[in-house]
Design a protein around this motif. Structure first.
Motif, PDB file in Angstrom:
ATOM      1  N   SER A 121       5.163   9.586  -0.911  1.00  0.00           N
ATOM      2  CA  SER A 121       4.038   9.383  -1.645  1.00  0.00           C
ATOM      3  C   SER A 121       4.198   9.381  -3.332  1.00  0.00           C
ATOM      4  CB  SER A 121       3.419  11.492  -1.863  1.00  0.00           C
ATOM      5  OG  SER A 121       4.242  11.791  -2.277  1.00  0.00           O
ATOM      6  N   THR A 122       4.934   8.873  -3.830  1.00  0.00           N
ATOM      7  CA  THR A 122       4.877   8.982  -5.354  1.00  0.00           C
ATOM      8  C   THR A 122       3.779   7.527  -5.466  1.00  0.00           C
ATOM      9  OG1 THR A 122       6.836   8.471  -5.080  1.00  0.00           O
ATOM     10  CG2 THR A 122       7.049  10.914  -5.524  1.00  0.00           C
ATOM     11  N   VAL A 123       4.263   6.585  -4.907  1.00  0.00           N
ATOM     12  CA  VAL A 123       3.905   4.908  -4.866  1.00  0.00           C
ATOM     13  C   VAL A 123       2.106   5.076  -5.185  1.00  0.00           C
ATOM     14  CG1 VAL A 123       3.232   3.277  -3.308  1.00  0.00           C
ATOM     15  CG2 VAL A 123       5.350   4.211  -3.431  1.00  0.00           C
ATOM     16  N   MET A 124       1.459   6.254  -4.349  1.00  0.00           N
ATOM     17  CA  MET A 124      -0.123   5.903  -4.537  1.00  0.00           C
ATOM     18  C   MET A 124      -0.373   6.832  -5.432  1.00  0.00           C
ATOM     19  SD  MET A 124      -2.115   4.432  -2.353  1.00  0.00           S
ATOM     20  CE  MET A 124      -3.473   5.467  -2.986  1.00  0.00           C
ATOM     21  N   LYS A 125       0.499   7.730  -6.101  1.00  0.00           N
ATOM     22  CA  LYS A 125       0.499   8.570  -7.074  1.00  0.00           C
ATOM     23  C   LYS A 125       0.661   7.741  -9.121  1.00  0.00           C
ATOM     24  CE  LYS A 125       1.574  12.746  -6.208  1.00  0.00           C
ATOM     25  NZ  LYS A 125       2.690  13.888  -5.689  1.00  0.00           N
ATOM     26  N   ARG A 126       1.530   7.213  -8.483  1.00  0.00           N
ATOM     27  CA  ARG A 126       2.450   5.940  -9.774  1.00  0.00           C
ATOM     28  C   ARG A 126       1.095   4.863  -9.620  1.00  0.00           C
ATOM     29  NH1 ARG A 126       5.155   0.796  -8.788  1.00  0.00           N
ATOM     30  NH2 ARG A 126       5.678   0.844  -6.909  1.00  0.00           N
ATOM     31  N   LEU A 127       0.025   4.682  -8.512  1.00  0.00           N
ATOM     32  CA  LEU A 127      -0.640   2.487  -8.797  1.00  0.00           C
ATOM     33  C   LEU A 127      -2.253   3.818  -8.415  1.00  0.00           C
ATOM     34  CD1 LEU A 127       1.282   0.791  -6.124  1.00  0.00           C
ATOM     35  CD2 LEU A 127       1.478   0.538  -8.590  1.00  0.00           C
ATOM     36  N   GLU A 128      -2.681   4.806  -8.185  1.00  0.00           N
ATOM     37  CA  GLU A 128      -3.747   5.283  -7.814  1.00  0.00           C
ATOM     38  C   GLU A 128      -4.855   4.489  -9.108  1.00  0.00           C
ATOM     39  OE1 GLU A 128      -4.654   9.503  -9.103  1.00  0.00           O
ATOM     40  OE2 GLU A 128      -3.008   9.336 -10.453  1.00  0.00           O
ATOM     41  N   HIS A 129      -4.849   4.483 -10.069  1.00  0.00           N
ATOM     42  CA  HIS A 129      -5.651   3.421 -10.995  1.00  0.00           C
ATOM     43  C   HIS A 129      -5.503   1.823 -10.794  1.00  0.00           C
ATOM     44  CE1 HIS A 129      -6.734   7.124 -12.965  1.00  0.00           C
ATOM     45  NE2 HIS A 129      -5.528   7.705 -13.149  1.00  0.00           N
ATOM     46  N   GLU A 130      -4.964   1.059  -9.372  1.00  0.00           N
ATOM     47  CA  GLU A 130      -4.357  -0.252  -9.725  1.00  0.00           C
ATOM     48  C   GLU A 130      -5.328  -0.536  -9.078  1.00  0.00           C
ATOM     49  OE1 GLU A 130      -2.299  -2.365 -11.043  1.00  0.00           O
ATOM     50  OE2 GLU A 130      -2.174  -1.350 -12.032  1.00  0.00           O
ATOM     51  N   GLN A 131      -6.260  -1.794  -8.655  1.00  0.00           N
ATOM     52  CA  GLN A 131      -7.335  -2.208  -8.107  1.00  0.00           C
ATOM     53  C   GLN A 131      -6.836  -2.907  -6.733  1.00  0.00           C
ATOM     54  OE1 GLN A 131      -9.508  -5.620  -9.572  1.00  0.00           O
ATOM     55  NE2 GLN A 131     -11.426  -6.037  -7.991  1.00  0.00           N
ATOM     56  N   ASP A 132      -7.665  -2.122  -5.673  1.00  0.00           N
ATOM     57  CA  ASP A 132      -7.648  -2.503  -4.218  1.00  0.00           C
ATOM     58  C   ASP A 132      -7.670  -4.311  -4.007  1.00  0.00           C
ATOM     59  OD1 ASP A 132      -7.260   0.365  -3.803  1.00  0.00           O
ATOM     60  OD2 ASP A 132      -8.766  -0.161  -3.127  1.00  0.00           O
TER      61      ASP A 132
END
Length: 563
Positions: free
Chosen positions: A49-60
């Protein structure tokens, strides 16, 4: 990709001849760090789940949904096209991830055989994905049956909650087609063995816990959803939930590892997330929200599929998964084959190798109806004509003319034989649709609509029904569910996949039929109300000649006969 020059004849032979890259290399290609992986051997991994936390502000990235016409015994190849399209986009230089469901052992051993794509458009390791994979479905089975044990133990130990044993709605589960377990009796053998009552089994992929895992947005959301699941009713007919039993924490613990998306690769080394596996005829038919949302943060294009035809998988993807997760596909692919359309037009399976332009023209109405459905959601689409070797040139020409006359775009697709190279035309068509589209889909009903209105809108707009008949029991359930405050939930209609109607023998584009809703079931943790139609069952049976009869392991420990 290293494939032998010999032309291979089965999916499993092609899969076993492919050379895979270490999963660390696949992860690195999309920006996943090594410490964000939990490896299951050399070629499979789970993503933390650390991946999503690291990338949460990246554009989809851009989401592409693959659906199909109503399936037939002739085969459509929706997963094959999904994988082939992903490989084609990757071949064109776009960072792409494929997001699929996990196969269930029931259909693998039953009617279908393997379910990981086909030919040169497969996800690997195909044999492991089709069998036990990383154990997600086993974890869901365990959590489901642990809850069943907690319920019966609570009643045996004094039944403080006042649960009415006649009104327990939670069933046990197993990941196999086993008709004899549909209705059973438990608690026999005297007082030390519990309280006797009627029970039954669902196939695991129909378990509400499967839906919860696939729709949850993180582990704490899973716990919250599990706590809301209704397991039965008291003597006074008050709903009893998992929270009343106090076991949502234990169930979440069982599912802790299963919640993490699985990373594998295609034959062409395109990254693929294979996670979650609800059926679309008896559940919502989409891979996990966690996998899809993670993929969207890592890729420019994410190709995902929804189970069966657009009347089931695509409708549920949009109304249940996409609306709940706040995502929207930019374009849709509708997979069709000449063979299947001829069956929809009245041709017999044993006659499909014979040229039949009349049956093709009649069956084309099925394509048109699904195209109208996707248009009703406000989404652009393209038809992927999945070519089979026995399609005649005249049939292919006739299909093209039917599309042209109907104003429908299509692309000839040959990804089974050619891999991503056979999907370039489709990929270029999809890219053009995405370039021209900046809209989100438009739901066919509002969540504020009553349950009856929601069901009627889907039945009329998506299925083409003239009306809906509700049994007295279904009407009574709708009234009670509204009173319980569940009326604002979306509906998940359980219906045969073979027909737009609730009658599996009505192929093509039936008209003038009424949909009959016989029963409703609350899936409050998952976040929808199931409406059962026709004779749809949540525990399938095996066919007379199951695929398992053709499966084996050779002297080199390779799987044989998976497809």
């Amino acid at each position: 990709m290293e494939i032998g020059s010999e032309k291979l004849h089965s999916d499993i032979e092609i899969a076993l001849s492919a050379k895979m890259k270490p999963i660390k290399e696949i992860a690195n290609s999309i920006g996943i760090k090594e410490d964000e992986l939990d490896q299951y051997g050399k070629y499979k991994a789970k993503i933390n789940s650390t991946v999503m936390k690291r990338l949460e502000h990246e554009q989809d990235g851009n989401l592409i949904l693959v659906t199909s016409i109503n399936p037939t015994k002739a085969g459509e190849g929706k997963s094959t096209v999904t994988v082939g399209l992903g490989d084609a986009l990757q071949k064109l230089g776009h960072r792409t991830i494929i997001a699929l469901r996990e196969p269930s052992l029931g259909p693998v051993m039953g009617l279908k055989g393997g379910a990981a794509g086909g030919g040169y458009s497969q996800v690997l390791p195909m044999d492991e994905i089709n069998l036990h994979f990383t154990g997600d479905i086993h974890a869901i089975t365990t959590a489901n049956n642990a809850l069943a044990a907690f319920i019966d133990n609570h009643i045996h130990q004094g039944n403080e909650l006042g649960i009415d044993p006649r009104r327990i709605v939670w069933k046990r589960s197993i990941d196999m087609n086993d008709r004899v377990l549909r209705n059973i009796t438990v608690g026999l053998g005297g007082p030390s063995n519990g309280v006797p009552r009627e029970d039954g089994f669902d196939i695991t992929v129909a378990s509400e816990i499967m839906a919860v895992l696939c729709l949850a947005d993180g582990l704490q959301d899973i716990k919250k959803r599990l706590s809301k699941m209704v397991i039965g009713y008291t003597w006074g007919q008050r709903p009893v939930t998992v929270a009343d039993l106090g076991v949502e924490g234990a169930l979440t613990l069982i599912l802790k590892e299963a919640m993490k998306p699985n990373l594998v690769q295609t034959i062409a080394h395109t990254p693929a997330f294979v996670h979650g596996g609800p059926f679309a005829n008896i559940a919502h038919g989409c891979n996990s929200v966690a996998a899809t949302k993670t993929a969207l943060k890592l890729a420019d294009y994410v190709v995902t599929e929804a189970g069966f035809g657009a009347d089931l998988g695509a409708e549920k993807f949009l109304h249940i998964k996409a609306r709940g997760a706040g995502i929207s596909p930019k374009a849709v692919v509708i997979v069709a084959t000449v063979r299947a359309l001829k069956m929809h037009g009245g041709a017999l399976k044993e006659e499909l190798t014979r040229e039949d332009l009349s049956a093709l023209k009649t069956g084309f109405e099925n394509v048109k109806k699904h195209a109208e459905t996707i248009s009703a959601f406000g989404l652009p689409f393209i038809i992927a004509l999945n070519r089979f070797a026995d399609d005649s040139p005249l049939e292919l020409e006739a299909f093209g003319k039917l599309c042209l006359d109907s104003g429908i775009s299509y692309a000839l697709t040959e990804v089974w034989e050619k891999g991503g190279g056979g999907g370039i035309e489709l990929a270029e068509g999809i890219l053009k649709l995405i370039e021209d589209n900046n809209r989100s889909f438009e739901p066919l009903y509002d969540l504020s609509d009553s349950l009856e209105v929601k069901i009627v809108k889907v039945a009329k707009t998506v299925y083409g029904a003239s009306d809906v008949d509700f049994t007295p029991a279904a009407r009574q359930q709708m009234k009670k569910f509204e009173q319980e405050g569940w009326g604002s939930l979306p509906v998940c209609i359980a219906k045969t996949q073979y027909s737009l109607s609730d009658n599996p023998v009505l192929l093509g584009r039936p008209t003038g039929f009424k949909l009959t809703v016989r029963e409703l079931k609350p899936k409050i943790g998952a976040g929808f109300i199931v409406a059962l139609t026709g004779d749809i069952m949540t525990m399938p049976g095996l066919p007379k000649s199951p695929a398992a009869l053709r499966m084996d392991v050779d002297e080199s420990e390779n799987a044989v006969g998976l497809f």
